[in-house]
Enzyme design. Structure first.
Site, PDB file in Angstrom:
ATOM      1  N   GLU A  49       0.825  -1.204   0.000  1.00 26.36           N
ATOM      2  CA  GLU A  49       0.000   0.000   0.000  1.00 26.36           C
ATOM      3  C   GLU A  49       0.864   1.261   0.000  1.00 26.36           C
ATOM      4  OE1 GLU A  49      -4.090  -1.412   2.059  1.00 26.36           O
ATOM      5  OE2 GLU A  49      -2.476  -1.013   3.449  1.00 26.36           O
ATOM      6  N   CYS A  52       3.521   8.599   0.933  1.00 30.32           N
ATOM      7  CA  CYS A  52       4.094   7.680   1.916  1.00 30.32           C
ATOM      8  C   CYS A  52       4.358   6.351   1.213  1.00 30.32           C
ATOM      9  CB  CYS A  52       3.102   7.512   3.067  1.00 30.32           C
ATOM     10  SG  CYS A  52       3.713   6.379   4.313  1.00 30.32           S
ATOM     11  N   CYS A  73       7.291  -6.955   7.257  1.00 29.73           N
ATOM     12  CA  CYS A  73       8.427  -6.399   8.001  1.00 29.73           C
ATOM     13  C   CYS A  73       9.010  -7.507   8.870  1.00 29.73           C
ATOM     14  CB  CYS A  73       7.937  -5.231   8.872  1.00 29.73           C
ATOM     15  SG  CYS A  73       9.296  -4.299   9.615  1.00 29.73           S
ATOM     16  N   CYS A 115       7.232  -4.462  15.977  1.00 27.35           N
ATOM     17  CA  CYS A 115       6.809  -3.408  16.904  1.00 27.35           C
ATOM     18  C   CYS A 115       5.369  -3.714  17.318  1.00 27.35           C
ATOM     19  CB  CYS A 115       6.936  -2.043  16.238  1.00 27.35           C
ATOM     20  SG  CYS A 115       8.610  -1.771  15.621  1.00 27.35           S
ATOM     21  N   CYS A 133       2.202  -1.875  15.800  1.00 26.91           N
ATOM     22  CA  CYS A 133       2.153  -1.666  14.342  1.00 26.91           C
ATOM     23  C   CYS A 133       1.530  -2.859  13.632  1.00 26.91           C
ATOM     24  CB  CYS A 133       3.574  -1.436  13.826  1.00 26.91           C
ATOM     25  SG  CYS A 133       3.682  -1.372  12.028  1.00 26.91           S
ATOM     26  N   CYS A 144      -0.623   5.460   9.657  1.00 25.68           N
ATOM     27  CA  CYS A 144       0.652   4.883  10.086  1.00 25.68           C
ATOM     28  C   CYS A 144       0.374   3.593  10.816  1.00 25.68           C
ATOM     29  CB  CYS A 144       1.322   5.747  11.153  1.00 25.68           C
ATOM     30  SG  CYS A 144       1.844   7.331  10.659  1.00 25.68           S
TER      31      CYS A 144
HETATM   32  N1  SAH Z   1       9.594   0.851   9.595  1.00 24.79           N
HETATM   33  C1  SAH Z   1       9.823   2.234   9.646  1.00 24.79           C
HETATM   34  C2  SAH Z   1       8.911   3.048   8.741  1.00 24.79           C
HETATM   35  C3  SAH Z   1       7.475   2.641   8.646  1.00 24.79           C
HETATM   36  S1  SAH Z   1       6.420   2.939  10.020  1.00 24.79           S
HETATM   37  C4  SAH Z   1       9.734   2.720  11.071  1.00 24.79           C
HETATM   38  O1  SAH Z   1       9.326   1.963  11.931  1.00 24.79           O
HETATM   39  O2  SAH Z   1      10.113   3.863  11.309  1.00 24.79           O
HETATM   40  C5  SAH Z   1       6.113   4.707   9.954  1.00 24.79           C
HETATM   41  C6  SAH Z   1       5.778   5.289  11.321  1.00 24.79           C
HETATM   42  O3  SAH Z   1       4.481   4.871  11.773  1.00 24.79           O
HETATM   43  C7  SAH Z   1       6.752   4.848  12.398  1.00 24.79           C
HETATM   44  O4  SAH Z   1       7.104   5.921  13.214  1.00 24.79           O
HETATM   45  C8  SAH Z   1       5.922   3.858  13.169  1.00 24.79           C
HETATM   46  O5  SAH Z   1       6.438   3.660  14.448  1.00 24.79           O
HETATM   47  C9  SAH Z   1       4.575   4.493  13.137  1.00 24.79           C
HETATM   48  N2  SAH Z   1       3.480   3.585  13.479  1.00 24.79           N
HETATM   49  C10 SAH Z   1       3.431   2.242  13.305  1.00 24.79           C
HETATM   50  N3  SAH Z   1       2.255   1.753  13.743  1.00 24.79           N
HETATM   51  C11 SAH Z   1       1.526   2.803  14.189  1.00 24.79           C
HETATM   52  C12 SAH Z   1       0.211   2.927  14.728  1.00 24.79           C
HETATM   53  N4  SAH Z   1      -0.579   1.897  14.854  1.00 24.79           N
HETATM   54  N5  SAH Z   1      -0.211   4.166  15.054  1.00 24.79           N
HETATM   55  C13 SAH Z   1       0.593   5.239  14.865  1.00 24.79           C
HETATM   56  N6  SAH Z   1       1.825   5.175  14.361  1.00 24.79           N
HETATM   57  C14 SAH Z   1       2.295   3.977  14.019  1.00 24.79           C
HETATM   58 FE1  SF4 Z   2       8.272  -2.642  10.904  1.00 19.58          FE
HETATM   59 FE2  SF4 Z   2       6.054  -1.418  11.774  1.00 19.58          FE
HETATM   60 FE3  SF4 Z   2       8.185  -1.573  13.379  1.00 19.58          FE
HETATM   61 FE4  SF4 Z   2       8.246   0.054  11.240  1.00 19.58          FE
HETATM   62  S1  SF4 Z   2       6.883   0.260  13.026  1.00 19.58           S
HETATM   63  S2  SF4 Z   2       9.836  -1.371  11.887  1.00 19.58           S
HETATM   64  S3  SF4 Z   2       7.004  -1.151   9.774  1.00 19.58           S
HETATM   65  S4  SF4 Z   2       6.974  -3.308  12.604  1.00 19.58           S
END
Ligand code: SAH
Ligand code: SF4
Length: 428
Positions: A150, A163, A170, A174, A177, A408
């Protein structure tokens, strides 16, 4: 090129919650949950041949070699590369037949050996606020299956941010996420990363019309896609070479011409690759911080167990090119009762002392099955006040596109349904 795509005006009802804007320093706006909203869909685009090598995303050198391979004489290569570059990235053509100043013979040789087709658009959703989300399908690589990712476009006053995704799934997990629940299927290739920008420009009518005369002057300012953030699916620094190659093409001044100042790469904290990101890519850096102690960050962003906060912040302090004019963005997701106390706000400010920094507070975007809740708006504001008083301006990321699940951490593709054996075959 195609101007704005005709929309097939079907209305769909979806029930979604909060979303985001991927933009540092966006204005504040109260978070309001949305229940049923209209969504516009478009008809999917045509699928294209996966086997032939893609010319999009290649360096000029590789493009030159590709031309030599189909018989272009060495002394013509430079000129032909410049021609192709112009057609691909300034005019945005996706068919060799449109390259008017390239001989029919060469066009045939090129189209027999290579492709410049766009990725397949499986779905396009347009939020009531103008945010768009595309679902792309890319062909199988090797023994794997086709994959889906996406990409999100967020229009704002004076700019439009795309974006972009770097991986399907991944490897990191996290806990807040959604992408993190999807295992890595594979890295995206440079053509697939650049392709996301090209399609966005197609769909938004950002490339010149096909009847623009050759040599006609084209505006370099005022494009709808003005900024790119590597904040979609995946960890870009675990796909370093492809992301670097793709961003070199996207920022090439004679092509798509997005200034590196308008490109930001977000990482969860792959410390060994951070200095190289500054040296070799030269783009803005965003760090997914989310916690001010190792204990909590170990849980929220598990890569912290490998590269703890002290190492991460050292890498930020010495990031090549960092200055007050080029600050590092620290992203901090607001999780109710987990990381949102005012004590943590003060610790955050203390932790970042001495680093030219911007802080982006991201209201947590829930997804089905997520274990967290978004902090109360009042608490986000109080947290923001502490941060603001320490000299960081407008830090709350404005929720956008909340009706189309484009936020995000909410991105997650159908590819996760792949069987494990297929993932292994795809090299994950
Ligand atoms: N993997 C990279 C980039 C993709 S995530 C990273 O982790 O930085 C882009 C941003 O969205 C990151 O700051 C991530 O921590 C945040 N993010 C992920 N899941 C989220 C959620 N459910 N709500 C808000 N931000 C989120
Ligand atoms: Fe991967 Fe989501 Fe963590 Fe970014 S925030 S590193 S996309 S698991």
């Amino acid at each position: 090129m195609a101007a704005r795509t005709a929309l097939e005006g079907s209305l769909m009802a979806v029930s979604i919650d909060f979303a985001h804007a991927h933009d540092a320093g966006a204005a504040r706006e109260p978070l309001v949950p949305v229940a049923i909203v209209p969504m516009t869909m478009v008809r999917p685009q045509v699928v294209t041949e996966p086997e032939r090598p893609h010319l999009v995303g290649m360096s000029r050198e590789d493009l030159g070699a590709a031309l030599v391979a189909v018989g272009v004489p060495a002394k013509q290569v430079r000129m032909r590369v410049a021609q192709l570059w112009h057609w691909l990235y300034v005019r945005g053509v996706s068919d060799f037949g449109q390259m008017a100043n390239v001989s029919r013979d060469l066009r045939t040789k090129l189209s027999d050996a290579y492709t410049i087709a766009r990725p397949e658009v499986v779905d396009e959703q347009i939020s009531v606020d103008g945010t768009r989300k595309w679902l792309f399908r890319f062909p199988a690589r090797g023994a794997g299956r086709p994959v889906e990712i996406e990409t999100v476009y967020i229009p704002e006053e004076g700019r439009g941010t795309l974006c972009v995704s770097s991986q399907v799934g991944c490897t990191l997990t996290c806990t807040f996420c959604h992408t993190g629940t999807q295992r890595l299927v594979r890295n995206l290739t440079p053509d697939e990363i650049v392709g996301q920008v090209m399609i966005a420009r197609d769909r938004l009518g950002d490339f010149p019309d096909a009847d623009t005369p050759e040599g006609g002057i084209l505006p370099s300012e005022g494009r709808l896609v003005s900024n790119v953030v590597m904040m979609g699916m995946g960890e870009p620094l675990y796909n370093f070479d492809h992301v670097k190659q793709a961003l070199a093409v996207v920022s090439d001044g004679e092509g798509l011409a997005l200034s590196k100042r308008r490109i930001t790469l977000s990482t969860s904290g792959v410390v060994p690759m951070i200095a190289r990101t500054g040296e070799e890519m030269g783009v803005g850096l965003a760090i997914s911080l989310h916690a001010v102690t190792d204990d909590l960050r170990d849980v929220l962003v598990p890569i912290n167990r490998k590269y703890p906060l002290a190492q991460l912040l050292d890498a930020c302090r010495t990031y090549p090119g960092v200055s007050n004019a080029r600050r590092i963005t620290f992203e901090y997701v607001m999780l109710k009762g987990v990381n949102d106390s005012l004590g943590e706000a003060k610790d955050l400010v203390r932790l970042l002392r001495g680093i030219p920094a911007k802080i982006n507070l991201i209201p947590f975007n829930p997804w089905p099955g997520s274990a967290y809740e978004c902090s109360d708006w009042d608490q986000i504001e109080r947290f923001a006040d502490v941060v603001n008083q320490a000299g960081y301006a407008s830090p709350i990321r404005t929720p956008r596109g909340r009706d189309i699940f484009a936020a995000c951490g909410q991105l997650k593709s159908e590819s996760e349904r792949m069987k494990k054996t297929d993932r292994m075959a795809a090299g994950a």
